[in-house]
Write a protein that holds these residues in place. Sequence first.
Motif, PDB file in Angstrom:
ATOM      1  N   ALA A   1       2.442  13.346  48.350  1.00  0.00           N
ATOM      2  CA  ALA A   1       1.137  13.195  48.895  1.00  0.00           C
ATOM      3  C   ALA A   1       0.958  13.335  50.373  1.00  0.00           C
ATOM      4  O   ALA A   1       0.348  13.895  51.074  1.00  0.00           O
ATOM      5  CB  ALA A   1       0.457  11.974  48.291  1.00  0.00           C
TER       6      ALA A   1
ATOM      7  N   TRP B   1      -5.664  12.057  46.642  1.00  0.00           N
ATOM      8  CA  TRP B   1      -6.080  10.580  46.285  1.00  0.00           C
ATOM      9  C   TRP B   1      -5.938  10.460  44.892  1.00  0.00           C
ATOM     10  O   TRP B   1      -5.100   9.339  44.615  1.00  0.00           O
ATOM     11  CB  TRP B   1      -7.463  10.500  46.572  1.00  0.00           C
ATOM     12  CG  TRP B   1      -7.912  10.467  47.879  1.00  0.00           C
ATOM     13  CD1 TRP B   1      -8.437  11.486  48.601  1.00  0.00           C
ATOM     14  CD2 TRP B   1      -7.418   9.621  48.914  1.00  0.00           C
ATOM     15  NE1 TRP B   1      -8.748  11.075  50.091  1.00  0.00           N
ATOM     16  CE2 TRP B   1      -7.820  10.029  50.286  1.00  0.00           C
ATOM     17  CE3 TRP B   1      -6.846   8.203  49.119  1.00  0.00           C
ATOM     18  CZ2 TRP B   1      -7.831   9.252  51.413  1.00  0.00           C
ATOM     19  CZ3 TRP B   1      -6.516   7.525  50.108  1.00  0.00           C
ATOM     20  CH2 TRP B   1      -7.129   8.228  51.509  1.00  0.00           C
ATOM     21  N   LEU B   2      -5.683  11.362  44.020  1.00  0.00           N
ATOM     22  CA  LEU B   2      -5.220  11.180  42.713  1.00  0.00           C
ATOM     23  C   LEU B   2      -4.004  10.719  42.585  1.00  0.00           C
ATOM     24  O   LEU B   2      -3.407   9.981  41.915  1.00  0.00           O
ATOM     25  CB  LEU B   2      -5.722  12.401  41.869  1.00  0.00           C
ATOM     26  CG  LEU B   2      -5.387  12.217  40.145  1.00  0.00           C
ATOM     27  CD1 LEU B   2      -6.536  11.074  39.768  1.00  0.00           C
ATOM     28  CD2 LEU B   2      -5.705  13.591  39.600  1.00  0.00           C
ATOM     29  N   ALA B   3      -3.139  11.393  43.234  1.00  0.00           N
ATOM     30  CA  ALA B   3      -1.724  11.145  43.360  1.00  0.00           C
ATOM     31  C   ALA B   3      -1.428   9.574  43.848  1.00  0.00           C
ATOM     32  O   ALA B   3      -0.686   8.883  43.229  1.00  0.00           O
ATOM     33  CB  ALA B   3      -0.906  12.211  44.247  1.00  0.00           C
TER      34      ALA B   3
ATOM     35  N   LEU C   1      -0.472  18.780  48.246  1.00  0.00           N
ATOM     36  CA  LEU C   1      -1.516  18.348  47.631  1.00  0.00           C
ATOM     37  C   LEU C   1      -3.015  18.426  48.490  1.00  0.00           C
ATOM     38  O   LEU C   1      -4.217  18.208  48.293  1.00  0.00           O
ATOM     39  CB  LEU C   1      -1.482  16.928  47.336  1.00  0.00           C
ATOM     40  CG  LEU C   1      -0.407  16.771  46.197  1.00  0.00           C
ATOM     41  CD1 LEU C   1      -0.164  15.390  45.809  1.00  0.00           C
ATOM     42  CD2 LEU C   1      -0.594  17.579  44.901  1.00  0.00           C
TER      43      LEU C   1
ATOM     44  N   LEU D   1       5.453  10.757  43.978  1.00  0.00           N
ATOM     45  CA  LEU D   1       3.933  11.070  44.278  1.00  0.00           C
ATOM     46  C   LEU D   1       3.425  10.630  45.544  1.00  0.00           C
ATOM     47  O   LEU D   1       3.015  11.709  46.174  1.00  0.00           O
ATOM     48  CB  LEU D   1       3.139  10.414  43.232  1.00  0.00           C
ATOM     49  CG  LEU D   1       3.072  10.933  41.722  1.00  0.00           C
ATOM     50  CD1 LEU D   1       2.346  10.107  40.715  1.00  0.00           C
ATOM     51  CD2 LEU D   1       2.592  12.187  42.067  1.00  0.00           C
TER      52      LEU D   1
ATOM     53  N   LEU E   1      -8.833  15.830  46.670  1.00  0.00           N
ATOM     54  CA  LEU E   1      -9.151  15.017  45.145  1.00  0.00           C
ATOM     55  C   LEU E   1      -7.680  14.760  44.702  1.00  0.00           C
ATOM     56  O   LEU E   1      -7.040  13.763  44.331  1.00  0.00           O
ATOM     57  CB  LEU E   1      -9.726  15.812  44.258  1.00  0.00           C
ATOM     58  CG  LEU E   1      -9.945  14.967  42.768  1.00  0.00           C
ATOM     59  CD1 LEU E   1     -10.612  14.056  42.803  1.00  0.00           C
ATOM     60  CD2 LEU E   1     -10.478  16.077  41.870  1.00  0.00           C
ATOM     61  N   PHE E   2      -6.675  15.860  44.993  1.00  0.00           N
ATOM     62  CA  PHE E   2      -5.384  15.801  44.344  1.00  0.00           C
ATOM     63  C   PHE E   2      -4.583  14.578  45.117  1.00  0.00           C
ATOM     64  O   PHE E   2      -3.890  13.960  44.464  1.00  0.00           O
ATOM     65  CB  PHE E   2      -4.441  17.118  44.412  1.00  0.00           C
ATOM     66  CG  PHE E   2      -5.198  18.067  43.187  1.00  0.00           C
ATOM     67  CD1 PHE E   2      -5.237  17.648  41.895  1.00  0.00           C
ATOM     68  CD2 PHE E   2      -5.748  19.081  43.437  1.00  0.00           C
ATOM     69  CE1 PHE E   2      -5.891  18.310  40.967  1.00  0.00           C
ATOM     70  CE2 PHE E   2      -6.241  19.993  42.548  1.00  0.00           C
ATOM     71  CZ  PHE E   2      -6.489  19.710  41.135  1.00  0.00           C
TER      72      PHE E   2
END
Length: 70
Positions: free
Chosen positions: A24, A37-39, A30, A20, A34-35
């Motif tokens: 990222a 930071w979510l990762a 990504l 991940l 949002l994706f």
Amino acid sequence: MTTNMGKTDRALRLAIAVALVLTAVATNVLGSGLFFWLALLVAGVFTLTAIAGNCPLYSIVGIKTCQGSK
């Protein structure tokens, strides 16, 4: 704190966390929204739980992947 995660579970979580972070940071798949930071957040949680050997969600659900679990 009791251990509720086995070695395989912990190693798999660390491998997913590394994947991940690399996805990222090293790629543009990504983006930076949002994706991204979510990762990084999921990778951080996976790393912390793997190091500690305890997953709070496992405790709530009653799962144990370590040796000697009933």
